[in-house]
Design a protein around this motif. Structure first.
Motif, short mmCIF file in Angstrom:
data_model
loop_
_atom_site.label_atom_id
_atom_site.label_comp_id
_atom_site.label_asym_id
_atom_site.label_seq_id
_atom_site.Cartn_x
_atom_site.Cartn_y
_atom_site.Cartn_z
N ARG A 169 -46.55 5.11 16.77
CA ARG A 169 -45.79 4.32 15.81
C ARG A 169 -44.52 3.80 16.46
NH1 ARG A 169 -44.49 9.73 12.40
NH2 ARG A 169 -42.84 10.58 13.70
N PHE A 170 -43.97 2.72 15.89
CA PHE A 170 -42.70 2.20 16.33
C PHE A 170 -41.58 3.09 15.78
CE2 PHE A 170 -45.11 -1.92 16.32
CZ PHE A 170 -45.09 -2.12 17.69
N LEU A 171 -40.63 3.42 16.63
CA LEU A 171 -39.43 4.12 16.18
C LEU A 171 -38.37 3.15 15.70
CD1 LEU A 171 -39.07 6.87 18.94
CD2 LEU A 171 -40.10 7.09 16.66
N SER A 172 -38.28 2.00 16.37
CA SER A 172 -37.31 0.99 15.95
C SER A 172 -37.80 -0.39 16.37
CB SER A 172 -35.93 1.25 16.56
OG SER A 172 -35.95 1.08 17.96
N THR A 173 -37.39 -1.39 15.62
CA THR A 173 -37.66 -2.80 15.96
C THR A 173 -36.38 -3.58 15.69
OG1 THR A 173 -38.47 -3.30 13.73
CG2 THR A 173 -40.11 -2.61 15.36
N ALA A 174 -36.06 -4.49 16.58
CA ALA A 174 -34.82 -5.26 16.40
C ALA A 174 -34.92 -6.57 17.15
CB ALA A 174 -33.62 -4.45 16.92
N VAL A 182 -38.69 -3.36 20.84
CA VAL A 182 -39.33 -2.25 20.12
C VAL A 182 -39.18 -0.98 20.95
CG1 VAL A 182 -41.01 -3.76 19.01
CG2 VAL A 182 -41.62 -2.64 21.16
N THR A 183 -39.06 0.15 20.25
CA THR A 183 -39.04 1.45 20.93
C THR A 183 -40.10 2.34 20.30
OG1 THR A 183 -37.40 2.46 19.46
CG2 THR A 183 -36.56 1.25 21.38
N PHE A 184 -40.64 3.24 21.10
CA PHE A 184 -41.67 4.16 20.60
C PHE A 184 -41.72 5.37 21.52
CE2 PHE A 184 -43.42 0.88 23.31
CZ PHE A 184 -44.21 1.55 24.23
N ALA A 185 -42.07 6.51 20.94
CA ALA A 185 -42.23 7.73 21.71
C ALA A 185 -43.59 7.73 22.39
CB ALA A 185 -42.10 8.95 20.81
N THR A 186 -43.66 8.28 23.60
CA THR A 186 -44.91 8.32 24.35
C THR A 186 -45.30 9.75 24.67
OG1 THR A 186 -43.84 8.19 26.54
CG2 THR A 186 -44.34 6.10 25.41
N ALA A 187 -46.57 9.94 24.90
CA ALA A 187 -47.11 11.26 25.23
C ALA A 187 -47.36 11.37 26.73
CB ALA A 187 -48.42 11.50 24.48
N TYR A 198 -50.05 2.54 26.91
CA TYR A 198 -49.67 1.95 25.63
C TYR A 198 -49.62 0.44 25.79
CZ TYR A 198 -48.27 6.62 24.06
OH TYR A 198 -48.25 7.95 23.70
N ALA A 199 -50.25 -0.27 24.88
CA ALA A 199 -50.28 -1.73 24.92
C ALA A 199 -49.53 -2.30 23.72
CB ALA A 199 -51.71 -2.25 24.92
N LEU A 200 -48.54 -3.17 23.98
CA LEU A 200 -47.89 -3.92 22.92
C LEU A 200 -48.64 -5.23 22.77
CD1 LEU A 200 -45.53 -4.22 20.89
CD2 LEU A 200 -44.28 -5.40 22.71
N SER A 225 -39.08 1.55 25.68
CA SER A 225 -38.76 0.32 24.97
C SER A 225 -39.39 -0.86 25.69
CB SER A 225 -37.24 0.13 24.86
OG SER A 225 -36.67 -0.06 26.14
N ILE A 226 -39.71 -1.90 24.90
CA ILE A 226 -40.25 -3.14 25.44
C ILE A 226 -39.48 -4.28 24.82
CG2 ILE A 226 -42.27 -4.65 25.55
CD1 ILE A 226 -44.04 -2.20 25.43
N THR A 227 -39.06 -5.22 25.66
CA THR A 227 -38.37 -6.43 25.21
C THR A 227 -39.27 -7.62 25.47
OG1 THR A 227 -36.20 -5.47 25.71
CG2 THR A 227 -36.32 -7.86 25.49
N ASN A 228 -39.44 -8.44 24.44
CA ASN A 228 -40.30 -9.60 24.58
C ASN A 228 -39.64 -10.81 23.91
OD1 ASN A 228 -43.17 -10.61 25.26
ND2 ASN A 228 -42.90 -11.27 23.14
N SER A 229 -39.75 -11.97 24.56
CA SER A 229 -39.17 -13.17 23.98
C SER A 229 -40.00 -13.63 22.78
CB SER A 229 -39.12 -14.30 25.01
OG SER A 229 -40.43 -14.62 25.46
N ILE A 230 -39.33 -14.20 21.80
CA ILE A 230 -40.01 -14.72 20.61
C ILE A 230 -39.66 -16.19 20.44
CG2 ILE A 230 -40.19 -12.53 19.38
CD1 ILE A 230 -37.65 -13.20 17.90
#
Length: 243
Positions: A169-174, A182-187, A198-200, A225-230
């Motif tokens: 799950r996403f922990l945060s989106t901004a 987006v940030t998310f916890a990984t195993a 993990y694929a965004l 975390s992953i940063t992507n242009s929109i």
């Protein structure tokens, strides 16, 4: 010549038994589709591998579920060991592992609403719980005669393979300027090895089926975390996948 006869009485510990196992940890996700019970050998005793013919039950507001052990543990070296009874999907989820036994009942084994009463083999171990976490991370772990909540689950199977389930799950989106973060916890993988990929992914419509993978990251047990242009004024829907 004098004759002699030798009679050998095997030590009692050489006879396989089962009765020193106790419930050590229980876990469920929110809908009960992923669950496990971790059992611990509590007396430092070997030869506690004879489980066929014995059961563990969970009784809750909706009734009683029973699991019957189908086979022995694979070794008589049981002292201070652990084993896992879990759902079949435990092996494939992020942070999962291979259970020693797979639940065969229909629906969740562990009661989610109102707590439950666990009974191993007719009373060799019993414990009651009322507050089983269902956030996907937390669990209940044995402390004396009780099960207490912990923030992080920690299954360990009979082959000394360990891991920690991490919900996808996403922990945060901004939004940051023209970027979406987006940030998310990984195993990790079992015993701290490299975790899953993990694929965004994104699509341009709610309910869309044409998902495009933007980037992949490997799980390492930390928050990534992953940063992507929109694109301005464009609809973009994001999801996180573990292929």
């Amino acid at each position: 010549m004098a004759a002699s006869a030798l009679i050998f009485f095997p030590h009692a510990s050489a006879y396989a038994s089962f009765h020193t196992w106790k419930v050590n940890e229980i876990y469920s996700n929110a809908d009960g589709s992923v669950q496990f019970i971790e059992m611990k050998e509590s007396s430092g005793a070997n030869f506690q591998n004879a489980l066929p013919g014995h059961t563990i039950t969970c009784t809750g507001p909706l009734g009683t579920k029973t699991f019957s052990f189908p086979s022995n543990l694979p070794s008589t070296a049981t002292a201070n060991k652990f084993f896992i009874i879990g759902t079949s999907n435990l092996v494939s989820i992020p942070g999962g592992l291979t259970p020693d036994y797979v639940f065969t009942n229909t629906g969740p084994f562990l009661s989610l609403d109102g707590g439950g009463f666990l009974n191993f083999s007719g009373g060799f171990d019993t414990v009651t719980y009322t507050n089983l976490p269902v956030d996907g991370s937390g669990a209940l772990i044995r402390s004396g005669a009780s099960l207490i909540p912990v923030a992080t689950n920690s299954p360990l199977n009979f082959r000394a393979v360990s891991n920690s389930i991490v919900p996808l799950r996403f922990l945060s989106t901004a939004q940051s300027g023209s970027n979406f973060v987006v940030t998310f916890a990984t195993a990790t993988g079992t015993n701290g090895t490299t975790g899953p990929s993990y694929a965004l992914q994104t699509t341009n419509a709610l309910g869309g089926t044409n998902w495009v993978t933007l980037t992949n990251l490997t799980g390492n047990g930390t928050v990534r975390s992953i940063t992507n242009s929109i694109s301005p004024n464009a609809i973009q829907v994001f999801r996180l996948r573990v292929p």
